[in-house]
Design a protein around this motif. Sequence first.
Motif, mmCIF file in Angstrom:
data_model
loop_
_atom_site.group_PDB
_atom_site.id
_atom_site.type_symbol
_atom_site.label_atom_id
_atom_site.label_comp_id
_atom_site.label_asym_id
_atom_site.label_seq_id
_atom_site.Cartn_x
_atom_site.Cartn_y
_atom_site.Cartn_z
ATOM 1 N N SER A 61 82.358 38.564 40.631
ATOM 2 C CA SER A 61 83.473 39.484 40.404
ATOM 3 C C SER A 61 84.375 39.000 39.277
ATOM 4 N N THR A 65 82.350 41.060 36.174
ATOM 5 C CA THR A 65 83.042 42.351 36.186
ATOM 6 C C THR A 65 84.442 42.245 35.605
ATOM 7 N N GLY A 146 78.980 39.157 31.145
ATOM 8 C CA GLY A 146 80.244 39.866 30.996
ATOM 9 C C GLY A 146 80.647 40.006 29.538
ATOM 10 N N ALA A 162 80.446 48.251 34.383
ATOM 11 C CA ALA A 162 80.667 46.966 35.058
ATOM 12 C C ALA A 162 80.860 47.166 36.553
ATOM 13 N N ASN A 163 81.623 48.188 36.934
ATOM 14 C CA ASN A 163 81.831 48.454 38.359
ATOM 15 C C ASN A 163 80.548 48.944 39.035
ATOM 16 N N TRP A 166 78.284 45.925 39.504
ATOM 17 C CA TRP A 166 78.840 45.100 40.585
ATOM 18 C C TRP A 166 78.456 45.677 41.945
#
Length: 238
Positions: A61, A65, A146, A162-163, A166
């Motif tokens: 995370s 992300t 990232g 990115a979300n 994830w």
Amino acid sequence: MLATHTRTEATLTLRNGEQVLLTLLIPLALLVGLSVLKVVPLPEPRVDSVTPRVLALAVMSTTFTGQAIALGFDRRYGVLRRLAATALPRWLLVAGRVLANLLVVAIQLVVLGVVAAALGWSPAASGLGWALVFVVLGGLAFGALGVLLGGALRAEVVLALANTVWFVLLLAGGIVVPLSALPDGLAEVVRLLPSSALAEGLRTALVEGTFPGWEPLAVLVGWTAVAGLLATRTTRLT
């Protein structure tokens, strides 16, 4: 300069409500929920199996992300271009972000570790060293991914992608659902993902107290090398 830049980057991350939700509150909720509720079949005590996977989620995370989104919007608003025009050298800009991410990860691990201990978690002392190695390697692998994502695409695209990544890795990347619970064909594919390598590596180190093996180690190193190489060629300041 490095200490100041690191402190600034870490402070900005911790002041961002969305980042705190993503990097700390959601992992805490999953740690408590999966340890108490029998949603996913896990060996007892459940907290021993859940904690390494939640630690892997926390690393992902923050270093993937959170960093991708922050980098994407820093590029959009011209932050990187302005910083590049100052006395800060390029290597220091990168090093400051890396150290800030590691600092945030350290805070996450302490908080999650304390809560897990309150739930009855007792990690294998002999595996703590290997767990630290995998946390660093996982942070580097996801950090490179990232930068690759946040340094090349538009901020809005980075935010959505990115979300989405994830969420997919959380459910089908070997974090919440262990490899043993996945179909054979899918498990072989997921085994090659950095999320699975980190989660399984931490589980082996912290539950069994042994060296997780060369395969997850090689997977993390491979993702770091490939993503890092691509990121150096595609990352733009604006």
